[in-house]
Design a protein around this motif. Structure first.
Motif, short mmCIF file in Angstrom:
data_model
loop_
_atom_site.label_atom_id
_atom_site.label_comp_id
_atom_site.label_asym_id
_atom_site.label_seq_id
_atom_site.Cartn_x
_atom_site.Cartn_y
_atom_site.Cartn_z
N LEU A 73 -50.89 29.67 -21.41
CA LEU A 73 -50.67 30.68 -22.45
C LEU A 73 -51.08 30.15 -23.82
O LEU A 73 -51.70 30.87 -24.61
N PHE A 74 -50.77 28.89 -24.11
CA PHE A 74 -51.17 28.28 -25.37
C PHE A 74 -52.69 28.27 -25.52
O PHE A 74 -53.23 28.67 -26.56
N VAL A 75 -53.41 27.84 -24.48
CA VAL A 75 -54.87 27.80 -24.52
C VAL A 75 -55.44 29.20 -24.71
O VAL A 75 -56.34 29.43 -25.51
N ALA A 76 -54.90 30.16 -23.96
CA ALA A 76 -55.41 31.53 -24.03
C ALA A 76 -55.23 32.13 -25.42
O ALA A 76 -56.17 32.70 -25.98
N VAL A 77 -54.04 32.00 -25.99
CA VAL A 77 -53.78 32.58 -27.30
C VAL A 77 -54.54 31.83 -28.40
O VAL A 77 -55.12 32.45 -29.29
N LEU A 78 -54.56 30.50 -28.33
CA LEU A 78 -55.27 29.72 -29.34
C LEU A 78 -56.74 30.09 -29.40
O LEU A 78 -57.27 30.41 -30.48
N PHE A 79 -57.42 30.10 -28.26
CA PHE A 79 -58.85 30.38 -28.28
C PHE A 79 -59.13 31.86 -28.47
O PHE A 79 -60.20 32.23 -28.96
N TRP A 80 -58.20 32.73 -28.14
CA TRP A 80 -58.37 34.14 -28.46
C TRP A 80 -58.37 34.33 -29.97
O TRP A 80 -59.24 35.03 -30.51
N LEU A 81 -57.43 33.69 -30.65
CA LEU A 81 -57.37 33.80 -32.12
C LEU A 81 -58.57 33.14 -32.79
O LEU A 81 -59.15 33.69 -33.74
N LEU B 265 -65.16 22.93 -26.21
CA LEU B 265 -63.73 22.60 -26.10
C LEU B 265 -62.98 23.71 -25.34
O LEU B 265 -62.13 23.42 -24.49
N ALA B 266 -63.32 24.95 -25.63
CA ALA B 266 -62.70 26.07 -24.92
C ALA B 266 -63.02 26.01 -23.42
O ALA B 266 -62.14 26.23 -22.58
N THR B 267 -64.27 25.70 -23.09
CA THR B 267 -64.66 25.58 -21.68
C THR B 267 -63.83 24.52 -20.98
O THR B 267 -63.30 24.75 -19.89
N LEU B 268 -63.73 23.36 -21.60
CA LEU B 268 -62.97 22.26 -21.02
C LEU B 268 -61.51 22.65 -20.80
O LEU B 268 -60.95 22.47 -19.70
N LEU B 269 -60.87 23.21 -21.82
CA LEU B 269 -59.45 23.55 -21.70
C LEU B 269 -59.21 24.73 -20.77
O LEU B 269 -58.17 24.78 -20.08
N PHE B 270 -60.15 25.66 -20.72
CA PHE B 270 -59.98 26.77 -19.77
C PHE B 270 -60.16 26.31 -18.33
O PHE B 270 -59.53 26.85 -17.43
N PHE B 271 -61.00 25.31 -18.09
CA PHE B 271 -61.10 24.77 -16.73
C PHE B 271 -59.82 24.04 -16.34
O PHE B 271 -59.38 24.13 -15.19
N VAL B 272 -59.19 23.34 -17.28
CA VAL B 272 -57.88 22.72 -17.01
C VAL B 272 -56.84 23.80 -16.73
O VAL B 272 -56.07 23.70 -15.77
N ALA B 273 -56.84 24.85 -17.55
CA ALA B 273 -55.92 25.96 -17.35
C ALA B 273 -56.17 26.65 -16.01
O ALA B 273 -55.23 27.07 -15.32
#
Length: 166
Positions: free
Chosen positions: A54-62, A97-105
């Motif tokens: 949820l943190f990754v999704a909201v952070l990169f959405w904003l 960075l978003a790609t990396l964190l979304f793959f972790v998510a």
């Protein structure tokens, strides 16, 4: 024609050009799929490592929303340290960075989906988050793919010596 009208027409054509560009369409897709991800998670009960997703999704959405509107309004030069000539590089690093964190998510969502697969039975009467986690996994995969395509596109533009995002 007064200079003010020329500036308005020029900025309007830049906005139309960005909205029709590949990266403009990709940013809208990232915003929509990212919103789908965090709304899917936030609308249901979640615990533990789902907080990170949820943190990754909201952070990169904003952040993507901010990048989209700054680029749409053609105000990259007003962003300190990241704007101007560094705008394309900043966008590309954001996407990497978003790609990396979304793959972790995505890994977390797949784990949680598999862990809750036991309750995917018709006769199971208790709260079952399997379908929610499965839907969130699909959204997370789409987000990771959209950011990966955007990162590759930005890297190719940077390697070709382009200075603008679109």
């Amino acid at each position: 024609m007064p200079p003010q009208q020329q500036v308005n027409r020029t900025s309007l054509s830049v906005k139309k050009e960005f909205l029709k560009s590949f990266i403009g369409i990709l940013r809208v897709l990232q915003i929509l799929v990212g919103a789908g991800l965090w709304i899917t998670i936030a609308a249901n009960k979640y615990e533990g490592s789902i907080h990170f997703v949820l943190f990754v999704a909201v952070l990169f959405w904003l952040l993507t929303l901010a990048l989209y509107f700054v680029t749409l309004l053609d105000r990259q030069d007003f962003v300190p340290f990241l704007g101007g000539d560094r705008w394309l590089l900043s966008n590309t690093l954001h996407d990497l960075l978003a790609t990396l964190l979304f793959f972790v998510a995505l890994g977390i969502m797949i784990y949680k989906t598999d862990k809750n697969s036991f309750c995917n039975l018709e006769l199971y009467k208790h709260l079952c988050l399997y379908k929610v986690y499965l839907t969130a996994s699909v959204f997370c995969c789409l987000c990771a793919a959209a950011y990966l395509v955007s990162a590759i596109y930005g890297s190719c533009r940077k390697c070709k010596g382009k200075q603008t995002v679109f």
